[in-house]
Enzyme design. Structure first.
Site, PDB file in Angstrom:
ATOM      1  N   THR A  87      64.940  -1.086   2.653  1.00 34.52           N
ATOM      2  CA  THR A  87      64.718  -2.585   2.303  1.00 34.52           C
ATOM      3  C   THR A  87      64.009  -2.707   1.156  1.00 34.52           C
ATOM      4  OG1 THR A  87      62.968  -2.936   3.989  1.00 34.52           O
ATOM      5  CG2 THR A  87      65.150  -3.456   4.662  1.00 34.52           C
ATOM      6  N   ARG A  88      63.440  -1.801   0.501  1.00 25.67           N
ATOM      7  CA  ARG A  88      62.867  -2.031  -1.071  1.00 25.67           C
ATOM      8  C   ARG A  88      64.013  -2.257  -2.196  1.00 25.67           C
ATOM      9  NH1 ARG A  88      57.667  -0.159  -1.875  1.00 25.67           N
ATOM     10  NH2 ARG A  88      57.899  -1.257  -3.663  1.00 25.67           N
ATOM     11  N   ARG A 176      54.959  -6.168  20.385  1.00 32.38           N
ATOM     12  CA  ARG A 176      55.590  -4.982  19.313  1.00 32.38           C
ATOM     13  C   ARG A 176      54.352  -4.361  18.601  1.00 32.38           C
ATOM     14  NH1 ARG A 176      58.776  -8.562  14.773  1.00 32.38           N
ATOM     15  NH2 ARG A 176      57.229  -9.808  14.364  1.00 32.38           N
ATOM     16  N   ASN A 192      77.047  -3.690  -3.508  1.00 32.78           N
ATOM     17  CA  ASN A 192      78.252  -3.210  -4.463  1.00 32.78           C
ATOM     18  C   ASN A 192      78.098  -1.875  -4.695  1.00 32.78           C
ATOM     19  OD1 ASN A 192      76.865  -2.996  -6.726  1.00 32.78           O
ATOM     20  ND2 ASN A 192      76.572  -5.246  -6.886  1.00 32.78           N
ATOM     21  N   ARG A 194      78.056  -0.072  -7.412  1.00 39.35           N
ATOM     22  CA  ARG A 194      77.175   0.382  -8.564  1.00 39.35           C
ATOM     23  C   ARG A 194      75.665   0.481  -7.874  1.00 39.35           C
ATOM     24  NH1 ARG A 194      74.540  -2.729 -13.883  1.00 39.35           N
ATOM     25  NH2 ARG A 194      73.228  -1.060 -14.501  1.00 39.35           N
ATOM     26  N   HIS A 198      73.248   3.684  -6.988  1.00 36.21           N
ATOM     27  CA  HIS A 198      71.469   3.742  -7.432  1.00 36.21           C
ATOM     28  C   HIS A 198      70.681   4.117  -6.469  1.00 36.21           C
ATOM     29  CE1 HIS A 198      67.768   2.631  -9.091  1.00 36.21           C
ATOM     30  NE2 HIS A 198      67.603   1.669  -7.965  1.00 36.21           N
ATOM     31  N   ARG A 203      67.650   7.940  -3.171  1.00 41.68           N
ATOM     32  CA  ARG A 203      67.720   8.117  -1.745  1.00 41.68           C
ATOM     33  C   ARG A 203      68.150   9.650  -1.181  1.00 41.68           C
ATOM     34  NH1 ARG A 203      62.927   5.784  -0.855  1.00 41.68           N
ATOM     35  NH2 ARG A 203      63.067   3.319  -1.343  1.00 41.68           N
TER      36      ARG A 203
HETATM   37  C1  LIG Z   1      60.757   9.566  -3.543  1.00 42.74           C
HETATM   38  C2  LIG Z   1      60.314   7.992  -3.498  1.00 42.74           C
HETATM   39  C3  LIG Z   1      59.060   7.825  -3.121  1.00 42.74           C
HETATM   40  C4  LIG Z   1      58.516   6.409  -3.171  1.00 42.74           C
HETATM   41  N1  LIG Z   1      57.171   6.267  -2.766  1.00 42.74           N
HETATM   42  C5  LIG Z   1      56.643   4.915  -2.904  1.00 42.74           C
HETATM   43  C6  LIG Z   1      55.571   4.563  -2.389  1.00 42.74           C
HETATM   44  O1  LIG Z   1      54.693   5.473  -2.285  1.00 42.74           O
HETATM   45  N2  LIG Z   1      55.119   3.459  -2.436  1.00 42.74           N
HETATM   46  C7  LIG Z   1      55.894   2.487  -2.824  1.00 42.74           C
HETATM   47  O2  LIG Z   1      55.376   1.154  -2.783  1.00 42.74           O
HETATM   48  N3  LIG Z   1      57.255   2.584  -3.227  1.00 42.74           N
HETATM   49  C8  LIG Z   1      57.638   4.046  -2.987  1.00 42.74           C
HETATM   50  N4  LIG Z   1      59.028   4.144  -3.240  1.00 42.74           N
HETATM   51  C9  LIG Z   1      59.928   2.734  -3.807  1.00 42.74           C
HETATM   52  C10 LIG Z   1      60.087   2.955  -5.266  1.00 42.74           C
HETATM   53  O3  LIG Z   1      59.000   2.571  -5.915  1.00 42.74           O
HETATM   54  C11 LIG Z   1      61.241   1.508  -5.217  1.00 42.74           C
HETATM   55  O4  LIG Z   1      60.519   0.298  -4.872  1.00 42.74           O
HETATM   56  C12 LIG Z   1      62.171   1.712  -4.452  1.00 42.74           C
HETATM   57  O5  LIG Z   1      62.931   2.795  -4.520  1.00 42.74           O
HETATM   58  C13 LIG Z   1      63.466   0.514  -4.831  1.00 42.74           C
HETATM   59  O6  LIG Z   1      64.164   1.018  -6.069  1.00 42.74           O
HETATM   60  P1  LIG Z   1      64.204   0.526  -7.354  1.00 42.74           P
HETATM   61  O7  LIG Z   1      62.834   0.180  -8.018  1.00 42.74           O
HETATM   62  O8  LIG Z   1      65.030   1.304  -8.221  1.00 42.74           O
HETATM   63  O9  LIG Z   1      64.621  -1.148  -7.198  1.00 42.74           O
HETATM   64  P2  LIG Z   1      66.011  -1.704  -6.558  1.00 42.74           P
HETATM   65  O10 LIG Z   1      65.417  -3.027  -5.867  1.00 42.74           O
HETATM   66  O11 LIG Z   1      66.831  -0.880  -5.825  1.00 42.74           O
HETATM   67  O12 LIG Z   1      66.644  -2.371  -8.147  1.00 42.74           O
HETATM   68  C14 LIG Z   1      67.745  -1.684  -8.625  1.00 42.74           C
HETATM   69  C15 LIG Z   1      67.232  -1.741 -10.274  1.00 42.74           C
HETATM   70  O13 LIG Z   1      67.147  -3.074 -10.548  1.00 42.74           O
HETATM   71  C16 LIG Z   1      66.062  -3.300 -11.526  1.00 42.74           C
HETATM   72  N5  LIG Z   1      65.040  -4.087 -11.088  1.00 42.74           N
HETATM   73  C17 LIG Z   1      65.162  -4.666  -9.624  1.00 42.74           C
HETATM   74  N6  LIG Z   1      64.422  -5.580  -9.675  1.00 42.74           N
HETATM   75  C18 LIG Z   1      63.426  -5.682 -10.877  1.00 42.74           C
HETATM   76  C19 LIG Z   1      62.385  -6.479 -11.276  1.00 42.74           C
HETATM   77  N7  LIG Z   1      61.608  -7.274 -10.605  1.00 42.74           N
HETATM   78  N8  LIG Z   1      62.049  -6.178 -12.562  1.00 42.74           N
HETATM   79  C20 LIG Z   1      62.708  -5.191 -13.279  1.00 42.74           C
HETATM   80  N9  LIG Z   1      63.582  -4.497 -12.980  1.00 42.74           N
HETATM   81  C21 LIG Z   1      64.134  -4.784 -11.767  1.00 42.74           C
HETATM   82  C22 LIG Z   1      65.611  -1.952 -11.575  1.00 42.74           C
HETATM   83  O14 LIG Z   1      66.327  -1.260 -12.789  1.00 42.74           O
HETATM   84  C23 LIG Z   1      65.755  -1.247 -10.545  1.00 42.74           C
HETATM   85  O15 LIG Z   1      65.890   0.175 -10.845  1.00 42.74           O
HETATM   86  C24 LIG Z   1      59.333   5.559  -3.452  1.00 42.74           C
HETATM   87  C25 LIG Z   1      60.908   5.715  -3.490  1.00 42.74           C
HETATM   88  C26 LIG Z   1      61.364   6.978  -3.837  1.00 42.74           C
HETATM   89  C27 LIG Z   1      62.629   7.365  -3.952  1.00 42.74           C
END
Ligand SMILES: Cc1cc2nc3c(=O)[nH]c(=O)nc-3n(C[C@H](O)[C@H](O)[C@H](O)COP(=O)(O)OP(=O)(O)OC[C@H]3O[C@@H](n4cnc5c(N)ncnc54)[C@H](O)[C@@H]3O)c2cc1C
Length: 247
Positions: A87-88, A176, A192, A194, A198, A203
């Site tokens: 959900t990140r 819970r 979608n 794309r 991503h 993942r």
């Molecule tokens: C191996 C691994 C380890 C991780 N460890 C941690 C951890 O320890 N702690 C932690 O908090 N997270 C962790 N994460 C989560 C990671 O930091 C991202 O938050 C998460 O994978 C969401 O992906 P994303 O940043 O590509 O954003 P998504 O929400 O998937 O968005 C897709 C793309 O849209 C753009 N985007 C979206 N929102 C914004 C914005 N506000 N500003 C600018 N560009 C934006 C970016 O280009 C982004 O890549 C981990 C992820 C992985 C894969």
């Protein structure tokens, strides 16, 4: 874990190609047949033309057209830990099974000991399993048996405490708090094509955790049936790169 494709855009690659052709077409694509829209693309058949265009788009990083087709997946029985990772992704839409409105009061804690309701990580039962952030390698049988005992005792006792709190009149939303992060959850998610690539970039990668990697591989298998040219190209040419679709 079970993953199903619930709903998806019909003929997604026709939508992708039409969107992309619109960008370079003087005539209005809405007035044309798909064959007319694709007329200048190399290929004997319409399927060949789709392969040519989709390969070119992905190769050149022209990812916008892949945002048109959308797919909805139902996921059963992943941990709340996996859910927190999934959900990140902010461009994915989610419905998550509630722990306020769904109480696990009927579950027999002895079934939990056997693996119900809480996901058992492979490292609790497999002596050869080595997690990415684990110091050292595999362990002996005796150690893994101890791990399994500790794990199963802990999750069983958590569920017993949860049910005791429910019996004492505590609301499920508060009871819970004692449940483990491995507690299973069902999710419906839409995204979608794309975004699916991503999510897979991040993942399905070797450095992501085993559970979300398994989930992503299952989603990719379903995506390959739904949107075959795109995800065959993704698998062959793009998968395993570091997050190039949305730098
Ligand atoms: C191996 C691994 C380890 C991780 N460890 C941690 C951890 O320890 N702690 C932690 O908090 N997270 C962790 N994460 C989560 C990671 O930091 C991202 O938050 C998460 O994978 C969401 O992906 P994303 O940043 O590509 O954003 P998504 O929400 O998937 O968005 C897709 C793309 O849209 C753009 N985007 C979206 N929102 C914004 C914005 N506000 N500003 C600018 N560009 C934006 C970016 O280009 C982004 O890549 C981990 C992820 C992985 C894969």
């Amino acid at each position: 874990m079970d993953v199903r494709l619930l709903e998806a855009t019909d003929d997604p690659e026709r939508v992708i190609c039409t969107g992309a052709r619109n960008d370079y077409s003087a005539p209005f694509v809405g007035d044309q047949s798909f064959a007319e829209t694709m007329a200048t693309i190399d290929g004997e058949t319409i399927e060949d033309k789709k392969c040519t265009l989709i390969g070119r788009l992905l190769d050149h990083g022209h990812f916008g057209p892949f945002e048109h087709p959308q797919a909805t997946f139902a996921i059963e029985g992943v941990s709340r830990s996996c859910m927190a990772q999934l959900t990140r992704h902010r461009h994915v839409s989610f419905d998550v099974q509630s722990m306020r409105y769904v109480a696990f009061d009927e579950v027999d804690p002895e079934d939990v000991r056997e693996g119900a309701m809480v996901v058992t990580p492979p490292s609790a039962t497999d002596p050869d399993w080595v997690g990415r952030n684990q110091r050292g390698g595999g362990v002996d049988e005796e150690t893994v048996e101890q791990r399994e005992t500790v794990f199963r005792e802990s999750v069983t006792s958590s569920v017993e405490s949860y049910q005791e709190l429910l019996d004492l009149g505590m609301a499920p939303e508060d009871a819970r708090f004692v449940l483990p992060i491995g507690t299973e959850v069902n999710i419906v998610m839409s995204m979608n094509a794309r975004m699916l690539m991503h999510v897979a970039d991040m993942r399905a990668a070797a450095d992501s955790q085993w559970e979300i990697r398994q989930l992503t591989e299952q989603v990719l298998d379903l995506a390959a049936e739904w949107c075959p040219i795109t995800f065959a190209y993704y698998d062959e040419h793009l998968k395993g790169r570091k997050n190039r679709l949305a730098p």
